[in-house]
Design a protein around this motif. Structure first.
Motif, PDB file in Angstrom:
ATOM      1  N   VAL A  32       0.829  -1.200   0.000  1.00 62.75           N
ATOM      2  CA  VAL A  32       0.000   0.000   0.000  1.00 62.75           C
ATOM      3  C   VAL A  32       0.870   1.259   0.000  1.00 62.75           C
ATOM      4  CG1 VAL A  32      -1.558   1.402   1.430  1.00 62.75           C
ATOM      5  CG2 VAL A  32      -2.067  -1.005   1.019  1.00 62.75           C
ATOM      6  N   VAL A  33       1.945   1.237   0.779  1.00 66.27           N
ATOM      7  CA  VAL A  33       2.872   2.386   0.818  1.00 66.27           C
ATOM      8  C   VAL A  33       3.465   2.634  -0.569  1.00 66.27           C
ATOM      9  CG1 VAL A  33       5.071   3.220   1.733  1.00 66.27           C
ATOM     10  CG2 VAL A  33       3.421   2.128   3.261  1.00 66.27           C
ATOM     11  N   ILE A  34       3.857   1.570  -1.252  1.00 66.45           N
ATOM     12  CA  ILE A  34       4.444   1.705  -2.594  1.00 66.45           C
ATOM     13  C   ILE A  34       3.412   2.244  -3.580  1.00 66.45           C
ATOM     14  CG2 ILE A  34       5.426   0.426  -4.544  1.00 66.45           C
ATOM     15  CD1 ILE A  34       6.627  -1.518  -2.431  1.00 66.45           C
ATOM     16  N   ILE A  35       2.216   1.653  -3.578  1.00 68.28           N
ATOM     17  CA  ILE A  35       1.162   2.087  -4.508  1.00 68.28           C
ATOM     18  C   ILE A  35       0.771   3.537  -4.252  1.00 68.28           C
ATOM     19  CG2 ILE A  35      -1.268   1.751  -5.137  1.00 68.28           C
ATOM     20  CD1 ILE A  35      -0.822  -1.265  -4.666  1.00 68.28           C
ATOM     21  N   TYR A  36       0.656   3.898  -2.970  1.00 62.14           N
ATOM     22  CA  TYR A  36       0.275   5.273  -2.655  1.00 62.14           C
ATOM     23  C   TYR A  36       1.347   6.264  -3.117  1.00 62.14           C
ATOM     24  CZ  TYR A  36      -0.628   9.613  -0.344  1.00 62.14           C
ATOM     25  OH  TYR A  36      -0.832  10.952  -0.116  1.00 62.14           O
ATOM     26  N   GLY A  37       2.619   5.940  -2.852  1.00 64.26           N
ATOM     27  CA  GLY A  37       3.701   6.838  -3.252  1.00 64.26           C
ATOM     28  C   GLY A  37       3.717   7.084  -4.753  1.00 64.26           C
ATOM     29  N   ILE A  38       3.549   6.027  -5.537  1.00 68.25           N
ATOM     30  CA  ILE A  38       3.535   6.160  -7.000  1.00 68.25           C
ATOM     31  C   ILE A  38       2.291   6.926  -7.452  1.00 68.25           C
ATOM     32  CG2 ILE A  38       3.364   4.868  -9.170  1.00 68.25           C
ATOM     33  CD1 ILE A  38       5.033   2.661  -7.821  1.00 68.25           C
ATOM     34  N   SER A  49      -5.048 -17.141  -7.649  1.00 63.75           N
ATOM     35  CA  SER A  49      -4.748 -15.920  -6.916  1.00 63.75           C
ATOM     36  C   SER A  49      -4.770 -14.696  -7.820  1.00 63.75           C
ATOM     37  CB  SER A  49      -3.381 -16.052  -6.235  1.00 63.75           C
ATOM     38  OG  SER A  49      -3.105 -14.933  -5.431  1.00 63.75           O
ATOM     39  N   LEU A  50      -4.140 -14.806  -8.984  1.00 59.41           N
ATOM     40  CA  LEU A  50      -4.060 -13.650  -9.886  1.00 59.41           C
ATOM     41  C   LEU A  50      -5.391 -13.373 -10.570  1.00 59.41           C
ATOM     42  CD1 LEU A  50      -0.516 -14.194 -11.454  1.00 59.41           C
ATOM     43  CD2 LEU A  50      -1.193 -12.699  -9.562  1.00 59.41           C
ATOM     44  N   VAL A  51      -6.159 -14.418 -10.863  1.00 61.86           N
ATOM     45  CA  VAL A  51      -7.486 -14.212 -11.454  1.00 61.86           C
ATOM     46  C   VAL A  51      -8.402 -13.524 -10.444  1.00 61.86           C
ATOM     47  CG1 VAL A  51      -9.575 -15.392 -12.244  1.00 61.86           C
ATOM     48  CG2 VAL A  51      -7.363 -16.058 -13.164  1.00 61.86           C
ATOM     49  N   ILE A  52      -8.311 -13.937  -9.173  1.00 65.95           N
ATOM     50  CA  ILE A  52      -9.115 -13.286  -8.124  1.00 65.95           C
ATOM     51  C   ILE A  52      -8.706 -11.818  -7.982  1.00 65.95           C
ATOM     52  CG2 ILE A  52      -9.477 -13.181  -5.620  1.00 65.95           C
ATOM     53  CD1 ILE A  52      -9.530 -16.214  -5.602  1.00 65.95           C
ATOM     54  N   LEU A  53      -7.395 -11.552  -8.007  1.00 55.79           N
ATOM     55  CA  LEU A  53      -6.905 -10.171  -7.889  1.00 55.79           C
ATOM     56  C   LEU A  53      -7.480  -9.286  -8.987  1.00 55.79           C
ATOM     57  CD1 LEU A  53      -4.898  -8.034  -6.689  1.00 55.79           C
ATOM     58  CD2 LEU A  53      -3.232  -8.890  -8.359  1.00 55.79           C
ATOM     59  N   TRP A  54      -7.329  -9.709 -10.241  1.00 50.96           N
ATOM     60  CA  TRP A  54      -7.777  -8.885 -11.367  1.00 50.96           C
ATOM     61  C   TRP A  54      -9.299  -8.909 -11.523  1.00 50.96           C
ATOM     62  CZ3 TRP A  54      -5.011  -5.570 -14.458  1.00 50.96           C
ATOM     63  CH2 TRP A  54      -3.621  -5.548 -14.238  1.00 50.96           C
ATOM     64  N   GLY A  55      -9.902 -10.078 -11.278  1.00 50.42           N
ATOM     65  CA  GLY A  55     -11.364 -10.151 -11.350  1.00 50.42           C
ATOM     66  C   GLY A  55     -12.021  -9.281 -10.306  1.00 50.42           C
ATOM     67  N   LEU A  66      -2.792   0.389 -12.820  1.00 51.82           N
ATOM     68  CA  LEU A  66      -1.441   0.513 -12.280  1.00 51.82           C
ATOM     69  C   LEU A  66      -1.327  -0.180 -10.927  1.00 51.82           C
ATOM     70  CD1 LEU A  66       1.413   1.761 -12.405  1.00 51.82           C
ATOM     71  CD2 LEU A  66       0.464   3.815 -11.334  1.00 51.82           C
ATOM     72  N   SER A  67      -2.332   0.012 -10.069  1.00 51.46           N
ATOM     73  CA  SER A  67      -2.329  -0.599  -8.734  1.00 51.46           C
ATOM     74  C   SER A  67      -2.328  -2.120  -8.826  1.00 51.46           C
ATOM     75  CB  SER A  67      -3.544  -0.129  -7.932  1.00 51.46           C
ATOM     76  OG  SER A  67      -3.552   1.271  -7.763  1.00 51.46           O
ATOM     77  N   LEU A  68      -3.116  -2.661  -9.764  1.00 48.96           N
ATOM     78  CA  LEU A  68      -3.204  -4.111  -9.909  1.00 48.96           C
ATOM     79  C   LEU A  68      -1.922  -4.705 -10.490  1.00 48.96           C
ATOM     80  CD1 LEU A  68      -6.883  -4.570 -11.174  1.00 48.96           C
ATOM     81  CD2 LEU A  68      -5.986  -4.886  -8.863  1.00 48.96           C
TER      82      LEU A  68
END
Length: 427
Positions: free
Chosen positions: A178-184, A317-323, A409-411
């Motif tokens: 979250v820190v990385i995503i927020y900073g970007i 895991s990745l399908v759940i993330l993007w879905g 970008l976050s995903l």
């Protein structure tokens, strides 16, 4: 199923086009779900409308409404703007950071209820457009809320459903990314708005000459409201120890403040200041999504995602993330997570002994995906409602043009994080 989907699509088009008030569209769509027999009144109001969310919003609106009468938000706004010398881009970053931290430590709905009045006051003083600041508040609230168990409703639901995951687990597993995503994200937004956000030197100088104390109306009402508000926030922070729901804490704070200030403010006047449009939008939206749940559409989407992966952990895991990310952008993330939790739980029967990567994927996807559209998350709707009351409209399409790229970008960043932290051992 066809009727329910048709009603939902028509309502969604109405919300996007904004030709009719979004609350009226949502409630009208919910009413059509009832009239067509897709769901019953009893089922809609007992199973589908999340009264915890409605009561939490209502209670915090009361607390913020009474507290704002003392000029405390104007005081904070002026002090904040003076610290960065009235420069809009540093102020944008400061407001975003405050929102992200507040959303992690409290919850994102409470945070935006507290910070949007401050933000709108600042933009009025500096005579700049409020849209970039409101967009930053929305995006920061959802990103910051992803970091902790109490930050965003989907995390609360996951934490309640999975016994071995506690507050520290969410912080340890989600806060770093979250820190990385927020900073970007905040760096990108500052760059994006660098040319459109300018302040006249005359307005900056006028701001620096203001005495913030002049806006603060000291008296019993100020101290009562601040004490109760701080007690409520402390209750949120102590939520794991108190073993009571956040909604109960918020309602207790609202009732206590109403009792303490009944001589200074008539209860009828306080209720008139409530964002009823926002509350009824939520009620209508919950019934709309409930109709899709009744006919099995959301459940089929969830099961389809998992069946497609055929039990492969990294792929699942990745399908759940993007879905979850994209569906949560266009549906409210609360009912989607509610549908996904039992399906993920069932995966233990397919030989998956460690489901934690799936829970973190669901949390990241649903929380971060809420940034995609104005109805993707509760905080988005609240900010839009508060802004509309002040005649500062956040338009659906304009927000989506910024929100969707941020979600993508976050995903992408989350995919890299989940792959290297959780999925690498499976290859």
């Amino acid at each position: 199923m066809i009727i329910a989907l048709t009603i939902f699509v028509l309502a969604y088009v109405g919300i996007i086009t904004e030709k009719i008030n979004r609350a009226l569209v949502a409630c009208g769509g919910g009413l059509l779900m009832l009239l067509s027999g897709i769901t019953t009144t009893n089922s809609a109001f007992t199973n589908h409308v999340d009264w915890n969310t409605i009561a939490l919003l209502f209670s915090m609106m009361i607390l913020v409404s009474i507290t704002s009468q003392n000029g405390i938000f104007e005081y904070i706004a002026i002090k904040l703007a003076q610290q960065v010398h009235g420069k809009p881009l540093p102020l944008l970053a400061v407001i975003g950071t405050l929102t992200a931290l507040g959303s992690a430590l409290l919850d994102n709905v409470t945070t935006v209820l507290l910070l949007v009045p401050v933000t709108l006051t600042l933009t009025r003083i500096l005579k700049v457009t409020s849209l970039p600041f409101l967009v930053v508040v929305i995006l920061s609230s959802n990103i910051g809320g992803t970091a902790t168990l109490i930050g965003d409703p989907p995390n609360i639901m996951i934490g309640q459903a999975v016994d071995h995951l506690d507050f520290n687990d969410f912080l340890y597993n989600l806060a770093p990314i979250v820190v990385i995503i927020y900073g970007i994200t905040i760096a990108g937004l500052v760059f994006f708005y660098r040319k459109s956000l300018t302040v006249n030197d005359r307005h900056r100088e006028a701001l620096l000459l203001l005495n913030a104390e002049d806006y603060l109306r000291r008296g019993p009402l100020l101290y009562k409201s601040l004490i109760v508000l701080l007690m409520t926030i402390a209750g949120f922070l102590l939520h794991p120890i108190l073993h009571t729901e956040l909604t109960n804490i918020a309602m207790a704070g609202a009732v206590l403040l109403l009792l303490l200030t009944q001589n200074e403010h008539k209860i009828e006047e306080v209720f008139e200041s409530i964002e009823w449009v926002t509350l009824f939008f939520f009620i209508g939206l919950f019934i709309l999504i409930g109709g899709l749940e009744e006919v099995g559409i959301i459940d089929e989407i969830a099961r389809g995602i998992l069946l497609y992966t055929d039990g492969d952990m990294p792929k699942t895991s990745l399908v759940i993330l993007w879905g979850a990310g994209f569906l949560s952008a266009f549906l409210d993330n609360i009912p989607f997570v509610a549908a996904m939790i039992p399906v993920i739980t069932e995966f233990s029967g397919y030989g998956m002994t460690n489901l934690d990567p799936l829970w973190w994927s669901l949390a990241l996807g649903s929380c971060l995906g809420g940034n995609g559209t104005l109805i993707g998350a509760s905080a988005n709707v609240v900010v839009a409602g508060l802004a509309l009351k002040e005649k500062q409209e956040v338009r659906f399409i304009e927000f989506m043009k910024i929100g969707i790229p941020i979600v993508c970008l976050s995903l992408i960043i989350s995919t890299i994080y989940i792959y290297f932290r959780y999925l690498l051992p499976y290859y």
